[in-house]
Design a protein around this motif. Structure first.
Motif, PDB file in Angstrom:
ATOM      1  N   ASP A 172       0.805  -1.216   0.000  1.00 51.74           N
ATOM      2  CA  ASP A 172       0.000   0.000   0.000  1.00 51.74           C
ATOM      3  C   ASP A 172       0.844   1.275   0.000  1.00 51.74           C
ATOM      4  O   ASP A 172       0.299   2.371  -0.096  1.00 51.74           O
ATOM      5  N   LEU A 173       2.163   1.129   0.120  1.00 53.52           N
ATOM      6  CA  LEU A 173       3.039   2.302   0.123  1.00 53.52           C
ATOM      7  C   LEU A 173       3.190   2.844  -1.299  1.00 53.52           C
ATOM      8  O   LEU A 173       3.228   2.068  -2.265  1.00 53.52           O
ATOM      9  N   PRO A 174       3.295   4.164  -1.430  1.00 49.82           N
ATOM     10  CA  PRO A 174       3.509   4.750  -2.760  1.00 49.82           C
ATOM     11  C   PRO A 174       4.804   4.231  -3.376  1.00 49.82           C
ATOM     12  O   PRO A 174       5.820   4.105  -2.698  1.00 49.82           O
ATOM     13  N   GLY A 175       4.751   3.913  -4.647  1.00 50.71           N
ATOM     14  CA  GLY A 175       5.946   3.479  -5.362  1.00 50.71           C
ATOM     15  C   GLY A 175       6.270   2.005  -5.240  1.00 50.71           C
ATOM     16  O   GLY A 175       7.200   1.517  -5.867  1.00 50.71           O
ATOM     17  N   VAL A 176       5.525   1.260  -4.441  1.00 49.60           N
ATOM     18  CA  VAL A 176       5.779  -0.176  -4.295  1.00 49.60           C
ATOM     19  C   VAL A 176       4.796  -0.917  -5.201  1.00 49.60           C
ATOM     20  O   VAL A 176       3.588  -0.749  -5.093  1.00 49.60           O
ATOM     21  N   HIS A 177       5.343  -1.732  -6.101  1.00 48.23           N
ATOM     22  CA  HIS A 177       4.507  -2.448  -7.058  1.00 48.23           C
ATOM     23  C   HIS A 177       4.553  -3.957  -6.854  1.00 48.23           C
ATOM     24  O   HIS A 177       3.623  -4.656  -7.239  1.00 48.23           O
ATOM     25  N   LYS A 178       5.639  -4.443  -6.301  1.00 48.13           N
ATOM     26  CA  LYS A 178       5.786  -5.874  -6.071  1.00 48.13           C
ATOM     27  C   LYS A 178       6.554  -6.097  -4.775  1.00 48.13           C
ATOM     28  O   LYS A 178       7.407  -5.303  -4.403  1.00 48.13           O
ATOM     29  N   VAL A 179       6.235  -7.189  -4.117  1.00 50.13           N
ATOM     30  CA  VAL A 179       7.005  -7.660  -2.971  1.00 50.13           C
ATOM     31  C   VAL A 179       7.506  -9.044  -3.352  1.00 50.13           C
ATOM     32  O   VAL A 179       6.728  -9.891  -3.793  1.00 50.13           O
ATOM     33  N   VAL A 180       8.784  -9.261  -3.209  1.00 47.36           N
ATOM     34  CA  VAL A 180       9.395 -10.515  -3.631  1.00 47.36           C
ATOM     35  C   VAL A 180       9.966 -11.226  -2.410  1.00 47.36           C
ATOM     36  O   VAL A 180      10.669 -10.621  -1.606  1.00 47.36           O
ATOM     37  N   PHE A 181       9.659 -12.509  -2.308  1.00 51.50           N
ATOM     38  CA  PHE A 181      10.232 -13.349  -1.260  1.00 51.50           C
ATOM     39  C   PHE A 181      11.113 -14.388  -1.928  1.00 51.50           C
ATOM     40  O   PHE A 181      10.702 -15.044  -2.878  1.00 51.50           O
ATOM     41  N   VAL A 182      12.302 -14.513  -1.418  1.00 50.30           N
ATOM     42  CA  VAL A 182      13.220 -15.521  -1.921  1.00 50.30           C
ATOM     43  C   VAL A 182      13.389 -16.552  -0.815  1.00 50.30           C
ATOM     44  O   VAL A 182      13.701 -16.205   0.323  1.00 50.30           O
ATOM     45  N   VAL A 183      13.160 -17.800  -1.155  1.00 50.48           N
ATOM     46  CA  VAL A 183      13.321 -18.880  -0.185  1.00 50.48           C
ATOM     47  C   VAL A 183      14.372 -19.845  -0.698  1.00 50.48           C
ATOM     48  O   VAL A 183      14.638 -19.911  -1.897  1.00 50.48           O
ATOM     49  N   ASP A 184      14.952 -20.588   0.209  1.00 49.66           N
ATOM     50  CA  ASP A 184      16.080 -21.431  -0.168  1.00 49.66           C
ATOM     51  C   ASP A 184      15.745 -22.918  -0.270  1.00 49.66           C
ATOM     52  O   ASP A 184      16.624 -23.727  -0.505  1.00 49.66           O
ATOM     53  N   ARG A 185      14.478 -23.269  -0.100  1.00 47.69           N
ATOM     54  CA  ARG A 185      14.094 -24.680  -0.199  1.00 47.69           C
ATOM     55  C   ARG A 185      12.705 -24.791  -0.821  1.00 47.69           C
ATOM     56  O   ARG A 185      11.837 -23.954  -0.571  1.00 47.69           O
ATOM     57  N   LYS A 186      12.492 -25.855  -1.607  1.00 50.98           N
ATOM     58  CA  LYS A 186      11.195 -26.063  -2.248  1.00 50.98           C
ATOM     59  C   LYS A 186      10.099 -26.245  -1.198  1.00 50.98           C
ATOM     60  O   LYS A 186       8.995 -25.737  -1.369  1.00 50.98           O
ATOM     61  N   ASP A 187      10.397 -26.954  -0.106  1.00 49.89           N
ATOM     62  CA  ASP A 187       9.366 -27.171   0.910  1.00 49.89           C
ATOM     63  C   ASP A 187       8.965 -25.856   1.577  1.00 49.89           C
ATOM     64  O   ASP A 187       7.798 -25.630   1.861  1.00 49.89           O
ATOM     65  N   LEU A 188       9.920 -24.960   1.755  1.00 49.00           N
ATOM     66  CA  LEU A 188       9.619 -23.656   2.330  1.00 49.00           C
ATOM     67  C   LEU A 188       8.827 -22.800   1.338  1.00 49.00           C
ATOM     68  O   LEU A 188       7.907 -22.073   1.723  1.00 49.00           O
ATOM     69  N   ASP A 189       9.148 -22.911   0.061  1.00 50.96           N
ATOM     70  CA  ASP A 189       8.401 -22.213  -0.981  1.00 50.96           C
ATOM     71  C   ASP A 189       6.943 -22.664  -0.966  1.00 50.96           C
ATOM     72  O   ASP A 189       6.017 -21.849  -0.960  1.00 50.96           O
ATOM     73  N   TYR A 190       6.737 -23.960  -0.931  1.00 53.76           N
ATOM     74  CA  TYR A 190       5.377 -24.511  -0.920  1.00 53.76           C
ATOM     75  C   TYR A 190       4.633 -24.088   0.345  1.00 53.76           C
ATOM     76  O   TYR A 190       3.483 -23.654   0.286  1.00 53.76           O
ATOM     77  N   GLN A 191       5.298 -24.191   1.481  1.00 50.98           N
ATOM     78  CA  GLN A 191       4.676 -23.818   2.754  1.00 50.98           C
ATOM     79  C   GLN A 191       4.281 -22.345   2.757  1.00 50.98           C
ATOM     80  O   GLN A 191       3.174 -21.986   3.164  1.00 50.98           O
ATOM     81  N   THR A 192       5.176 -21.479   2.296  1.00 47.05           N
ATOM     82  CA  THR A 192       4.896 -20.041   2.273  1.00 47.05           C
ATOM     83  C   THR A 192       3.732 -19.734   1.347  1.00 47.05           C
ATOM     84  O   THR A 192       2.818 -18.987   1.701  1.00 47.05           O
ATOM     85  N   MET A 193       3.745 -20.321   0.157  1.00 50.82           N
ATOM     86  CA  MET A 193       2.665 -20.084  -0.801  1.00 50.82           C
ATOM     87  C   MET A 193       1.329 -20.563  -0.225  1.00 50.82           C
ATOM     88  O   MET A 193       0.319 -19.862  -0.300  1.00 50.82           O
ATOM     89  N   LYS A 194       1.328 -21.725   0.376  1.00 52.69           N
ATOM     90  CA  LYS A 194       0.096 -22.288   0.955  1.00 52.69           C
ATOM     91  C   LYS A 194      -0.425 -21.394   2.081  1.00 52.69           C
ATOM     92  O   LYS A 194      -1.614 -21.091   2.148  1.00 52.69           O
ATOM     93  N   GLU A 195       0.461 -20.958   2.978  1.00 54.99           N
ATOM     94  CA  GLU A 195       0.048 -20.116   4.098  1.00 54.99           C
ATOM     95  C   GLU A 195      -0.438 -18.749   3.629  1.00 54.99           C
ATOM     96  O   GLU A 195      -1.478 -18.276   4.063  1.00 54.99           O
ATOM     97  N   PHE A 196       0.327 -18.088   2.744  1.00 55.42           N
ATOM     98  CA  PHE A 196      -0.089 -16.779   2.240  1.00 55.42           C
ATOM     99  C   PHE A 196      -1.467 -16.882   1.597  1.00 55.42           C
ATOM    100  O   PHE A 196      -2.338 -16.046   1.822  1.00 55.42           O
ATOM    101  N   ASN A 197      -1.664 -17.914   0.791  1.00 51.29           N
ATOM    102  CA  ASN A 197      -2.945 -18.068   0.113  1.00 51.29           C
ATOM    103  C   ASN A 197      -4.062 -18.471   1.068  1.00 51.29           C
ATOM    104  O   ASN A 197      -5.231 -18.250   0.759  1.00 51.29           O
ATOM    105  N   SER A 198      -3.724 -19.020   2.230  1.00 51.87           N
ATOM    106  CA  SER A 198      -4.769 -19.278   3.232  1.00 51.87           C
ATOM    107  C   SER A 198      -5.174 -17.980   3.925  1.00 51.87           C
ATOM    108  O   SER A 198      -6.312 -17.822   4.335  1.00 51.87           O
ATOM    109  N   PHE A 199      -4.239 -17.033   4.027  1.00 58.63           N
ATOM    110  CA  PHE A 199      -4.568 -15.727   4.594  1.00 58.63           C
ATOM    111  C   PHE A 199      -5.385 -14.910   3.600  1.00 58.63           C
ATOM    112  O   PHE A 199      -6.317 -14.210   3.967  1.00 58.63           O
TER     113      PHE A 199
END
Length: 173
Positions: free
Chosen positions: A118-145
């Motif tokens: 919601d801040l001016p000038g911010v168009h994307k937020v990028v998360f970099v994860v170092d493991r596929k299981d963490l990527d899946y977990q983060t995506m699943k949790e974010f999408n549950s929120f």
């Protein structure tokens, strides 16, 4: 949104209306240095003042869409989110927030990214994860929120296209 405070004068906790949690899952408020604020008067000054209470209700209560229940950030999650938001708002430097396993990193990241978007000038937020299981977990949790809040990629071409605002199919085409 319903936020509750329970106190006997010397032990004061807060929690959000959530039928899946018990009263045992209430939280002490704390200072930025994680010193618990237990006395009711001190809690009222720190937590129940209109500015802070309004921010907690408006920005730091999350409806978990998957479970249809509300969640509220704990003090360290709140202060971490605020530090991320401040870093993005006032600097071009990098930063990081360190949390231990099971401390609520995903919820903290989700709320911070929502506010940052919601801040001016911010168009994307990028998360970099170092493991596929963490990527899946983060995506699943974010999408549950919030359903559809995260998009992931499996290859560099797709990632570059996402940064450019060009959306591709699952194969990166």
């Amino acid at each position: 949104v319903q936020l509750f405070v329970i106190s006997n004068g010397g032990n004061t906790n807060y929690f959000v209306n959530n039928k899946l949690q018990s009263i045992k899952q209430s939280y002490y408020w704390a200072t930025e240095n994680n010193n618990h604020i237990t006395e009711l008067d001190e809690f009222a000054d720190a937590f129940l003042n209109l500015n802070h209470l309004g921010k907690m209700i408006a920005q730091y209560v999350v409806m978990n869409e998957a479970h249809k229940n509300m969640m509220i950030l704990r003090p360290y999650q709140y202060f971490a989110s605020e530090a991320i938001i401040k870093q993005v708002s006032t600097s071009n430097d990098n930063g990081y927030i360190w949390h231990t396993t099971g401390s609520g990193k995903t919820l903290t990241s989700f709320k911070a990214s929502q506010v940052v978007m919601d801040l001016p000038g911010v168009h994307k937020v990028v998360f970099v994860v170092d493991r596929k299981d963490l990527d899946y977990q983060t995506m699943k949790e974010f999408n549950s929120f919030k359903d559809g809040s995260v998009d992931s990629t499996n290859n560099t071409t797709s990632l570059v296209n996402q940064f450019l605002g060009k959306y591709t199919d699952k194969k990166g085409q």
